[in-house]
Motif scaffolding. Sequence first.
Motif, PDB file in Angstrom:
ATOM      1  N   LEU A   1       0.698  -1.417   0.132  1.00 27.53           N
ATOM      2  CA  LEU A   1      -0.056   0.017  -0.109  1.00 27.53           C
ATOM      3  C   LEU A   1       0.946   1.200   0.102  1.00 27.53           C
ATOM      4  N   PRO A   2       2.000   1.342   0.442  1.00 22.83           N
ATOM      5  CA  PRO A   2       2.656   2.738   0.727  1.00 22.83           C
ATOM      6  C   PRO A   2       3.222   2.893  -0.659  1.00 22.83           C
ATOM      7  N   GLU A   3       3.502   1.646  -1.518  1.00 24.47           N
ATOM      8  CA  GLU A   3       4.035   2.108  -2.770  1.00 24.47           C
ATOM      9  C   GLU A   3       2.984   2.627  -3.621  1.00 24.47           C
ATOM     10  N   PHE A   4       1.755   2.444  -3.629  1.00 24.52           N
ATOM     11  CA  PHE A   4       0.719   2.779  -4.526  1.00 24.52           C
ATOM     12  C   PHE A   4      -0.392   3.772  -3.868  1.00 24.52           C
ATOM     13  N   GLY A   5       0.079   4.192  -2.610  1.00 21.26           N
ATOM     14  CA  GLY A   5      -0.810   4.930  -1.996  1.00 21.26           C
ATOM     15  C   GLY A   5      -2.080   4.643  -1.757  1.00 21.26           C
ATOM     16  N   GLY A   6      -2.476   3.585  -1.351  1.00 16.51           N
ATOM     17  CA  GLY A   6      -3.763   2.990  -0.932  1.00 16.51           C
ATOM     18  C   GLY A   6      -3.981   3.014   0.506  1.00 16.51           C
ATOM     19  N   HIS A   7      -5.125   2.708   0.938  1.00  9.05           N
ATOM     20  CA  HIS A   7      -5.543   2.786   2.306  1.00  9.05           C
ATOM     21  C   HIS A   7      -6.371   1.457   2.818  1.00  9.05           C
ATOM     22  N   LEU A   8      -5.685   0.727   3.655  1.00 14.41           N
ATOM     23  CA  LEU A   8      -6.304  -0.402   4.476  1.00 14.41           C
ATOM     24  C   LEU A   8      -7.597   0.192   5.258  1.00 14.41           C
ATOM     25  N   VAL A   9      -8.890   0.071   4.588  1.00 13.23           N
ATOM     26  CA  VAL A   9      -9.925   0.465   5.387  1.00 13.23           C
ATOM     27  C   VAL A   9     -10.511  -0.538   6.724  1.00 13.23           C
ATOM     28  N   LYS A  10     -10.138  -1.464   6.239  1.00 15.18           N
ATOM     29  CA  LYS A  10     -10.269  -2.709   7.371  1.00 15.18           C
ATOM     30  C   LYS A  10      -9.971  -4.438   6.876  1.00 15.18           C
ATOM     31  N   SER A  11      -9.586  -4.926   7.967  1.00 12.03           N
ATOM     32  CA  SER A  11      -9.332  -6.557   7.455  1.00 12.03           C
ATOM     33  C   SER A  11     -10.356  -7.120   8.326  1.00 12.03           C
ATOM     34  N   LEU A  12     -11.126  -7.912   7.328  1.00 15.91           N
ATOM     35  CA  LEU A  12     -12.220  -8.978   7.892  1.00 15.91           C
ATOM     36  C   LEU A  12     -11.438 -10.306   8.049  1.00 15.91           C
ATOM     37  N   GLY A  13     -12.208 -11.365   8.478  1.00 14.54           N
ATOM     38  CA  GLY A  13     -11.733 -12.517   8.893  1.00 14.54           C
ATOM     39  C   GLY A  13     -11.172 -13.186   7.657  1.00 14.54           C
ATOM     40  N   ASP A  14     -11.858 -13.170   6.475  1.00 17.39           N
ATOM     41  CA  ASP A  14     -10.968 -13.737   5.251  1.00 17.39           C
ATOM     42  C   ASP A  14     -11.063 -12.598   4.119  1.00 17.39           C
ATOM     43  N   GLY A  15     -11.020 -11.457   4.331  1.00 19.00           N
ATOM     44  CA  GLY A  15     -10.993 -10.341   3.330  1.00 19.00           C
ATOM     45  C   GLY A  15     -10.224  -9.146   3.809  1.00 19.00           C
ATOM     46  N   MET A  16     -10.309  -8.143   2.674  1.00 19.64           N
ATOM     47  CA  MET A  16      -9.922  -6.883   2.842  1.00 19.64           C
ATOM     48  C   MET A  16     -10.627  -5.767   2.050  1.00 19.64           C
ATOM     49  N   LEU A  17     -10.717  -4.869   2.565  1.00 16.47           N
ATOM     50  CA  LEU A  17     -11.273  -3.676   2.072  1.00 16.47           C
ATOM     51  C   LEU A  17     -10.245  -2.440   1.891  1.00 16.47           C
ATOM     52  N   LEU A  18      -9.794  -2.239   0.579  1.00 18.22           N
ATOM     53  CA  LEU A  18      -9.034  -1.010   0.368  1.00 18.22           C
ATOM     54  C   LEU A  18      -9.623   0.135  -0.303  1.00 18.22           C
ATOM     55  N   ASP A  19      -9.008   1.385  -0.216  1.00 22.16           N
ATOM     56  CA  ASP A  19      -9.521   2.281  -0.955  1.00 22.16           C
ATOM     57  C   ASP A  19      -8.319   3.097  -1.488  1.00 22.16           C
ATOM     58  N   PHE A  20      -8.648   3.970  -2.689  1.00 21.25           N
ATOM     59  CA  PHE A  20      -7.553   4.493  -3.375  1.00 21.25           C
ATOM     60  C   PHE A  20      -8.024   5.586  -4.309  1.00 21.25           C
ATOM     61  N   GLY A  21      -7.272   6.595  -4.570  1.00 21.41           N
ATOM     62  CA  GLY A  21      -7.352   7.848  -4.967  1.00 21.41           C
ATOM     63  C   GLY A  21      -7.555   7.455  -6.779  1.00 21.41           C
ATOM     64  N   ASP A  22      -7.119   6.526  -7.119  1.00 22.89           N
ATOM     65  CA  ASP A  22      -7.444   6.416  -8.712  1.00 22.89           C
ATOM     66  C   ASP A  22      -7.359   4.850  -8.939  1.00 22.89           C
ATOM     67  N   VAL A  23      -8.032   4.427 -10.182  1.00 20.85           N
ATOM     68  CA  VAL A  23      -7.990   3.153 -10.426  1.00 20.85           C
ATOM     69  C   VAL A  23      -6.833   2.425 -10.907  1.00 20.85           C
ATOM     70  N   ARG A  24      -5.899   2.985 -11.402  1.00 23.67           N
ATOM     71  CA  ARG A  24      -4.498   2.576 -11.742  1.00 23.67           C
ATOM     72  C   ARG A  24      -3.898   2.025 -10.347  1.00 23.67           C
ATOM     73  N   SER A  25      -3.966   2.839  -9.428  1.00 25.76           N
ATOM     74  CA  SER A  25      -3.330   2.457  -8.174  1.00 25.76           C
ATOM     75  C   SER A  25      -4.049   1.159  -7.770  1.00 25.76           C
ATOM     76  N   ALA A  26      -5.187   1.238  -7.750  1.00 20.38           N
ATOM     77  CA  ALA A  26      -6.121  -0.073  -7.286  1.00 20.38           C
ATOM     78  C   ALA A  26      -5.643  -1.396  -7.920  1.00 20.38           C
ATOM     79  N   VAL A  27      -5.699  -1.128  -9.301  1.00 19.82           N
ATOM     80  CA  VAL A  27      -5.422  -2.418 -10.079  1.00 19.82           C
ATOM     81  C   VAL A  27      -3.905  -2.812 -10.047  1.00 19.82           C
ATOM     82  N   SER A  28      -2.998  -1.795  -9.730  1.00 20.21           N
ATOM     83  CA  SER A  28      -1.639  -2.421  -9.584  1.00 20.21           C
ATOM     84  C   SER A  28      -1.502  -3.015  -8.182  1.00 20.21           C
TER      85      SER A  28
END
Length: 610
Positions: free
Chosen positions: A59-86
């Motif tokens: 995440l530090p490399e692509f500027g993302g944010h870990l919103v929360k970690s679930l038992g078997d999943g993660m929710l992350l958000d980003f300022g742009d799509v390319r960062s999310a896909v990368s």
Amino acid sequence: MVGSGHLSEEPHWPHVVEWANRAVLLVDIAESVRLMEHDEAGVISRWLGLVEYVRSRILPEFGGHLVKSLGDGMLLDFGDVRSAVSTALAIQQASDQANIGRSPEQQILLRMGIEISDIIVEPNDVHGRGVNLAARLMTLAGPGEIVISANARDQLTPNLDADIEDLGDCFLRHLSRPVRAYRVGLPGPRPVIKPAVSLGDLAPAVAVVPFAPRDARPDHQLIGEVMAEEIIGALSRSSELNVISRLSTTVFRGRNVTFGDIGAHLNADYVLSGAFSSDEHDITLEAELAEVKSGRIIWSDRLTDRISGLLSGERELIGHLVARVGAAVMTRELQRSRLQPLPTLKAYTLLLSAIALMHRLSPRDFEQSRNLLQTLIDRGITHPVPLAWLADWHVLRVQQGWSEDQRKDAYLALECTKRALDLDPTCSLALAVDGFVHTNLLKKLEVAEDRYNLAIQSNPNDAFAWLLKGTLHAFKGEGQRAVADTQRALKLSPLDPHRYFYDSLAATACLAAHQFADALKHAQRSLRANRTHTSTLRAMAIAQWNLGLHEEARKTGAELMTLEPTLTIERWRERSPSAQFAIGEEWARTLSEVGVPSSGTASRPQIGGI
């Protein structure tokens, strides 16, 4: 609210809502319940390690944010799509690295969904339709796959940011309109879609141990080997069973081993074994099918046949044995699906149970069939067979008159076959079902015939493809070709659990060839297995009328109208692929003679032939 004389107001806490345009990435472990059952502590440890690696390194490399970690999943958000896909591709690569050296059953495979839209952003959470859509898109992804929306795809450059493949419009749960979806992978020329599981993962494994002779005559040893070879060959033609080769099972002949030993060495779910005796003319086989895990005998029988028939190729005994083994396995898996919680069921239990329930023609069982198929697909089982059966489900739903939106079901059926054929363009079941869609829903008979021919070219022993191809010829009035193809289907699948359907379409083929006595025999046999199949009643009424059995034909017509009271000749012409041909007009005139009214209210179409 009236209380002590004071007006009570609802409590109100002011809350400032902050909106932002963000790319949302949802990550989920495919088949997490199964993995946890086998190694809960190990899976949790590996997952938490991956989450920490994502948080601290990716995440530090692509500027993302870990919103929360679930038992078997993660929710992350980003300022742009390319960062999310990368980020998604980097997570995928990290997961692949962590799986190196582990068996397929132990690997943690991830599926991901990405959407970009205006969402509500809070310090520890995000909300909105964009988050919900990302979750729905994730259900389209197979293990190790990433699926994105059209909004997200529009912000990517193909081959530079990612390899992008169009999945077409997809209907998702709880969404009334289809959503355009795309699957993405690492940039490069390689194809994105590939089957993630083999057919063996969708079929229970059966080991056939050569049958033991009751006496030590030299020729008896040979007979035991011949029977094992023939049984394995016949069982192998079923797409619903995974049969272990004779070379692997022969080593257990004559050994004092348990079913558990055989299952452990061969990774088998069921073991077929037994003993035989013979005299100069007859052979008697005592066979039993055991479930490896429980050690229970789920089926046993004593069968007798002529030795001459067994050795000459007229193997009635083998045919009966194979049919009963297949039925026993399907019954056991259906029983398992009724007794165990849905999340714990194996993939092949879901598939076999769905097939069995689909053909019962009960609304409740039919809907449960769809739930099982959808569960299988939601688990990320990327294989053409479940998708083909789901397409078949949509066709049957329309034909049964249970569809609330026939155009939507036709669209969904085509989307399923498209996805199935994208995975494997040579899958005979997917090709046959695609032909079924084009025949019964779209009336594009030239396309349908092409699909049936491709299915048979891919698998010359596909009984379902031969059956549907024969029915297509019947609709066009090509009687001799129709009979030849449907009879070949019956020969390839003589004791199919859904034989009523084969006999019903065989009756239609015989009508097209004006073989009315044979049509009546097939219709009567079909109705003995399923009395509510109105397509068969129509075929029987036409056969009876043309045989001069006018009173019986009118009684059959009355029974038909009782089951389908809104049937009319006008509506039958609208839905029947045969209506544009002379044979259709011939059938319409006969149906009128047996009591079907010429016009009236809309009818409820049924499965099958005329």
